[in-house]
Design a protein around this motif. Structure first.
Motif, PDB file in Angstrom:
ATOM      1  N   ILE A 126       0.843  -1.202   0.000  1.00 16.29           N
ATOM      2  CA  ILE A 126       0.000   0.000   0.000  1.00 16.29           C
ATOM      3  C   ILE A 126       0.878   1.252   0.000  1.00 16.29           C
ATOM      4  O   ILE A 126       0.687   2.152  -0.810  1.00 16.29           O
ATOM      5  N   ARG A 127       1.843   1.297   0.891  1.00 17.54           N
ATOM      6  CA  ARG A 127       2.670   2.496   1.044  1.00 17.54           C
ATOM      7  C   ARG A 127       3.651   2.722  -0.094  1.00 17.54           C
ATOM      8  O   ARG A 127       3.849   3.853  -0.524  1.00 17.54           O
ATOM      9  N   TYR A 128       4.287   1.665  -0.562  1.00 10.69           N
ATOM     10  CA  TYR A 128       5.402   1.835  -1.490  1.00 10.69           C
ATOM     11  C   TYR A 128       5.128   1.357  -2.912  1.00 10.69           C
ATOM     12  O   TYR A 128       5.843   1.732  -3.824  1.00 10.69           O
ATOM     13  N   GLN A 129       4.101   0.525  -3.086  1.00 10.32           N
ATOM     14  CA  GLN A 129       3.805   0.009  -4.421  1.00 10.32           C
ATOM     15  C   GLN A 129       2.549   0.639  -5.014  1.00 10.32           C
ATOM     16  O   GLN A 129       2.175   0.326  -6.137  1.00 10.32           O
ATOM     17  N   GLY A 130       1.852   1.457  -4.236  1.00  9.17           N
ATOM     18  CA  GLY A 130       0.672   2.151  -4.740  1.00  9.17           C
ATOM     19  C   GLY A 130      -0.603   1.337  -4.777  1.00  9.17           C
ATOM     20  O   GLY A 130      -1.582   1.747  -5.392  1.00  9.17           O
ATOM     21  N   MET A 131      -0.613   0.186  -4.105  1.00  7.48           N
ATOM     22  CA  MET A 131      -1.830  -0.621  -4.064  1.00  7.48           C
ATOM     23  C   MET A 131      -2.880   0.106  -3.221  1.00  7.48           C
ATOM     24  O   MET A 131      -2.558   0.703  -2.203  1.00  7.48           O
ATOM     25  N   GLY A 132      -4.132   0.058  -3.653  1.00  8.85           N
ATOM     26  CA  GLY A 132      -5.216   0.674  -2.899  1.00  8.85           C
ATOM     27  C   GLY A 132      -5.699  -0.241  -1.784  1.00  8.85           C
ATOM     28  O   GLY A 132      -5.389  -1.433  -1.750  1.00  8.85           O
ATOM     29  N   TYR A 133      -6.470   0.319  -0.858  1.00  2.00           N
ATOM     30  CA  TYR A 133      -7.042  -0.436   0.252  1.00  2.00           C
ATOM     31  C   TYR A 133      -8.482   0.007   0.448  1.00  2.00           C
ATOM     32  O   TYR A 133      -8.756   1.199   0.533  1.00  2.00           O
ATOM     33  N   VAL A 134      -9.396  -0.962   0.511  1.00  2.00           N
ATOM     34  CA  VAL A 134     -10.785  -0.694   0.843  1.00  2.00           C
ATOM     35  C   VAL A 134     -11.131  -1.587   2.022  1.00  2.00           C
ATOM     36  O   VAL A 134     -10.993  -2.812   1.939  1.00  2.00           O
ATOM     37  N   GLY A 135     -11.551  -0.982   3.116  1.00  2.00           N
ATOM     38  CA  GLY A 135     -11.918  -1.746   4.301  1.00  2.00           C
ATOM     39  C   GLY A 135     -13.293  -1.358   4.783  1.00  2.00           C
ATOM     40  O   GLY A 135     -13.601  -0.168   4.923  1.00  2.00           O
ATOM     41  N   PHE A 136     -14.137  -2.345   5.028  1.00  2.00           N
ATOM     42  CA  PHE A 136     -15.473  -2.114   5.537  1.00  2.00           C
ATOM     43  C   PHE A 136     -15.552  -2.665   6.951  1.00  2.00           C
ATOM     44  O   PHE A 136     -15.087  -3.763   7.225  1.00  2.00           O
ATOM     45  N   CYS A 137     -16.166  -1.907   7.843  1.00  2.00           N
ATOM     46  CA  CYS A 137     -16.405  -2.342   9.216  1.00  2.00           C
ATOM     47  C   CYS A 137     -15.093  -2.781   9.858  1.00  2.00           C
ATOM     48  O   CYS A 137     -14.235  -1.962  10.126  1.00  2.00           O
ATOM     49  N   ALA A 138     -14.916  -4.068  10.105  1.00  2.00           N
ATOM     50  CA  ALA A 138     -13.673  -4.544  10.722  1.00  2.00           C
ATOM     51  C   ALA A 138     -12.459  -4.226   9.863  1.00  2.00           C
ATOM     52  O   ALA A 138     -11.365  -4.017  10.381  1.00  2.00           O
ATOM     53  N   GLY A 139     -12.657  -4.153   8.578  1.00  2.00           N
ATOM     54  CA  GLY A 139     -11.561  -3.793   7.671  1.00  2.00           C
ATOM     55  C   GLY A 139     -11.049  -2.381   7.914  1.00  2.00           C
ATOM     56  O   GLY A 139      -9.878  -2.088   7.707  1.00  2.00           O
ATOM     57  N   ALA A 140     -11.947  -1.487   8.359  1.00  2.00           N
ATOM     58  CA  ALA A 140     -11.535  -0.128   8.706  1.00  2.00           C
ATOM     59  C   ALA A 140     -10.674  -0.148   9.965  1.00  2.00           C
ATOM     60  O   ALA A 140      -9.669   0.559  10.049  1.00  2.00           O
ATOM     61  N   PHE A 141     -11.055  -0.956  10.939  1.00  2.00           N
ATOM     62  CA  PHE A 141     -10.262  -1.055  12.169  1.00  2.00           C
ATOM     63  C   PHE A 141      -8.913  -1.686  11.893  1.00  2.00           C
ATOM     64  O   PHE A 141      -7.901  -1.269  12.444  1.00  2.00           O
ATOM     65  N   LEU A 142      -8.879  -2.669  11.020  1.00  6.06           N
ATOM     66  CA  LEU A 142      -7.619  -3.338  10.699  1.00  6.06           C
ATOM     67  C   LEU A 142      -6.656  -2.371  10.028  1.00  6.06           C
ATOM     68  O   LEU A 142      -5.450  -2.455  10.239  1.00  6.06           O
ATOM     69  N   ALA A 143      -7.178  -1.452   9.240  1.00  8.11           N
ATOM     70  CA  ALA A 143      -6.331  -0.472   8.562  1.00  8.11           C
ATOM     71  C   ALA A 143      -5.642   0.457   9.545  1.00  8.11           C
ATOM     72  O   ALA A 143      -4.581   1.003   9.260  1.00  8.11           O
ATOM     73  N   ASP A 144      -6.243   0.641  10.695  1.00  9.18           N
ATOM     74  CA  ASP A 144      -5.690   1.532  11.704  1.00  9.18           C
ATOM     75  C   ASP A 144      -4.522   0.863  12.351  1.00  9.18           C
ATOM     76  O   ASP A 144      -3.515   1.275  12.628  1.00  9.18           O
TER      77      ASP A 144
END
Length: 144
Positions: A126-144
């Motif tokens: 995500i940070r260095y290769q430019g991959m996107g991230y979509v997180g719903f519900c628990a996925g939002a918490f995991l992103a944190d």
């Protein structure tokens, strides 16, 4: 403290999706448009010849079709969907990956299952290769 139902991260920008009872809540239809917009962006298409969307479907993910539902939009657009778990995720899994989708479930279980090594691998892409991230519900918490 504001809580969110989802988070979308792409190209160093983060969009927080408020909970249902929040006055600025986005409808399910709007969420589909956001996902559609992310997936159809030129930066994602330029990233790979055969773009792949990685969808987590391992321990901690909800078991009532969340991962499959989240994969419907990119699949309908012709993206290859690659379901991954903590046991199948490797560096090779990220070949041509343009987006990571983390659906709902239990963020603590998903985090423990993925483990530090896999979480760092995801963050790296995500940070260095430019991959996107979509997180719903628990996925939002995991992103944190």
């Amino acid at each position: 403290m504001t809580t969110y139902t989802g988070i979308i991260h792409l190209q160093q920008r983060t969009i927080y999706l408020p909970k249902k009872d929040h006055p600025f809540n986005l409808s399910a239809r709007m969420l589909k448009f956001i996902l559609l917009g992310l997936i159809s962006s030129q930066t994602l298409f330029a990233a790979a010849a055969n773009p792949v969307v990685l969808v987590y479907r391992g321990p901690g993910a909800c078991t009532d079709g969340c991962a499959e539902a989240a994969a419907e939009i990119p699949a309908s657009m012709g993206f290859e969907i690659r379901y991954v778990t903590s046991h199948t995720l490797t560096e090779a899994s990220f070949e041509n990956a343009v987006l990571w989708v983390q659906a709902g479930g239990n963020a603590i279980k998903a985090s423990k299952s993925l483990g530090r090594k896999n979480l760092e691998l995801i963050k790296k892409h995500i940070r260095y290769q430019g991959m996107g991230y979509v997180g719903f519900c628990a996925g939002a918490f995991l992103a944190d």
